[in-house]
Design a protein around this motif. Sequence first.
Motif, mmCIF file in Angstrom:
data_model
loop_
_atom_site.group_PDB
_atom_site.id
_atom_site.type_symbol
_atom_site.label_atom_id
_atom_site.label_comp_id
_atom_site.label_asym_id
_atom_site.label_seq_id
_atom_site.Cartn_x
_atom_site.Cartn_y
_atom_site.Cartn_z
ATOM 1 N N MET A 1 0.839 -1.206 0.000
ATOM 2 C CA MET A 1 0.000 0.000 0.000
ATOM 3 C C MET A 1 0.873 1.254 0.000
ATOM 4 O O MET A 1 1.927 1.259 0.642
ATOM 5 C CB MET A 1 -0.892 -0.003 1.248
ATOM 6 N N THR A 2 0.436 2.280 -0.723
ATOM 7 C CA THR A 2 1.242 3.514 -0.709
ATOM 8 C C THR A 2 1.192 4.152 0.681
ATOM 9 O O THR A 2 0.200 4.013 1.394
ATOM 10 C CB THR A 2 0.706 4.537 -1.739
ATOM 11 N N GLN A 3 2.291 4.828 0.983
ATOM 12 C CA GLN A 3 2.383 5.460 2.314
ATOM 13 C C GLN A 3 1.376 6.591 2.427
ATOM 14 O O GLN A 3 1.258 7.416 1.513
ATOM 15 C CB GLN A 3 3.772 6.083 2.462
ATOM 16 N N ARG A 4 0.662 6.639 3.529
ATOM 17 C CA ARG A 4 -0.269 7.751 3.751
ATOM 18 C C ARG A 4 0.502 9.006 4.168
ATOM 19 O O ARG A 4 1.578 8.916 4.764
ATOM 20 C CB ARG A 4 -1.296 7.372 4.811
ATOM 21 N N ILE A 5 -0.104 10.173 3.854
ATOM 22 C CA ILE A 5 0.569 11.454 4.098
ATOM 23 C C ILE A 5 -0.122 12.207 5.236
ATOM 24 O O ILE A 5 -1.351 12.321 5.259
ATOM 25 C CB ILE A 5 0.569 12.302 2.804
ATOM 26 N N ALA A 6 0.692 12.702 6.161
ATOM 27 C CA ALA A 6 0.151 13.413 7.339
ATOM 28 C C ALA A 6 0.767 14.804 7.469
ATOM 29 O O ALA A 6 1.965 14.978 7.240
ATOM 30 C CB ALA A 6 0.450 12.606 8.601
ATOM 31 N N ILE A 7 -0.065 15.767 7.840
ATOM 32 C CA ILE A 7 0.434 17.094 8.242
ATOM 33 C C ILE A 7 0.191 17.246 9.736
ATOM 34 O O ILE A 7 -0.910 16.959 10.227
ATOM 35 C CB ILE A 7 -0.310 18.241 7.515
ATOM 36 N N VAL A 8 1.222 17.709 10.434
ATOM 37 C CA VAL A 8 1.086 18.025 11.858
ATOM 38 C C VAL A 8 1.375 19.512 12.025
ATOM 39 O O VAL A 8 2.498 19.960 11.779
ATOM 40 C CB VAL A 8 2.086 17.210 12.720
ATOM 41 N N THR A 9 0.377 20.303 12.421
ATOM 42 C CA THR A 9 0.667 21.729 12.647
ATOM 43 C C THR A 9 1.406 21.862 13.976
ATOM 44 O O THR A 9 1.162 21.107 14.923
ATOM 45 C CB THR A 9 -0.617 22.596 12.654
ATOM 46 N N GLY A 10 2.327 22.826 14.011
ATOM 47 C CA GLY A 10 3.174 22.947 15.203
ATOM 48 C C GLY A 10 3.907 21.649 15.464
ATOM 49 O O GLY A 10 4.056 21.222 16.608
ATOM 50 N N GLY A 11 4.386 21.049 14.387
ATOM 51 C CA GLY A 11 4.927 19.688 14.475
ATOM 52 C C GLY A 11 6.414 19.591 14.736
ATOM 53 O O GLY A 11 6.984 18.506 14.620
ATOM 54 N N THR A 12 7.041 20.699 15.084
ATOM 55 C CA THR A 12 8.503 20.683 15.267
ATOM 56 C C THR A 12 8.932 20.805 16.724
ATOM 57 O O THR A 12 10.118 20.692 17.029
ATOM 58 C CB THR A 12 9.148 21.852 14.486
ATOM 59 N N ARG A 13 7.979 21.092 17.592
ATOM 60 C CA ARG A 13 8.317 21.273 19.021
ATOM 61 C C ARG A 13 7.267 20.593 19.878
ATOM 62 O O ARG A 13 6.136 20.378 19.432
ATOM 63 C CB ARG A 13 8.273 22.766 19.384
ATOM 64 N N GLY A 14 7.632 20.288 21.132
ATOM 65 C CA GLY A 14 6.673 19.832 22.137
ATOM 66 C C GLY A 14 5.865 18.610 21.711
ATOM 67 O O GLY A 14 6.392 17.651 21.137
ATOM 68 N N ILE A 15 4.580 18.672 21.976
ATOM 69 C CA ILE A 15 3.692 17.549 21.663
ATOM 70 C C ILE A 15 3.697 17.272 20.156
ATOM 71 O O ILE A 15 3.729 16.117 19.721
ATOM 72 C CB ILE A 15 2.250 17.859 22.149
ATOM 73 N N GLY A 16 3.689 18.341 19.366
ATOM 74 C CA GLY A 16 3.671 18.191 17.911
ATOM 75 C C GLY A 16 4.885 17.435 17.398
ATOM 76 O O GLY A 16 4.776 16.604 16.483
#
Length: 242
Positions: A1-16
Amino acid sequence: MTQRIAIVTGGTRGIGAAISIALKSAGYKVAANYASRDDVAKEFAKVTGVATYKWDITDVEACRQGVEMVSKELGGPVDILVNNAGITRDSAMHKMTPESWQDVIDTNLTSVFNMTRWVLDSMRERKYGRIINISSMNGQLGQFGQTNYSAAKAGIFGFTKALARETASRGVTVNAIAPGYIATDMVKAVKEDVMKIILSGIPVGRLGEPEEVARCVVFLAADDAAFITGSTLSVNGGQYMD
Ligand code: NDP
């Protein structure tokens, strides 16, 4: 299966950051969005190999362009959106400036519209999508000094449930996670005396770890989480029980 794509906002620090890493480890192609800390984002990308993208989630047009760029560069439409970025501007209501109110509403609530709007058409067409909104325990119980933050985070619950109804027949699930106190920069900024009071109110007796929120995101993002929609997952060490 092709890899699914995800966006995480504020994804470079902390919980994100923990969410970005956990999704990458689970096999997703991940785009971690951020606002201003280029230094942090650069180091994060270097260490983790996660692609980072800078745009302001309070700007609806920037969000549209950001989603478009991620789709182009990661090679397909967005399957998973994690609306995680958030800020605090705490003050008692009688001292709160209109700017503190507006900044928090724009960053923590309007941003959820700004981002979701541009991933939804494609999710509906493809009959697959996962939207995961990071709210807060303080949106459930209301917090002193946080009328702006509690209002924005409570708004996320309404958004989540309403959209979950709209998209249920299209294979798109929409869920919220309500973390309690998690050990990130946001919480470490709290004064020592206040922190003591906070800890005394957590039955588990400690702050949560960002990874403990991230594992909930991975759970909700999975293909086989299709029957979970419109729900709120609390991650708070027993501090608030719904
Ligand atoms: P941090 O302050 O550690 O990180 C915030 C992230 O959001 C950063 O990556 C920051 O980017 C990004 N960000 C802020 N404003 C914008 C913007 N306008 N556009 C794009 N990105 C933006 O936050 P936490 O990890 O502590 O919190 C993450 C989420 O979890 C928030 O929604 C918060 O409300 C929620 N939460 C946190 C709790 C906690 O105890 N920490 C408890 C309950 C909920 P940059 O690095 O460029 O500044």
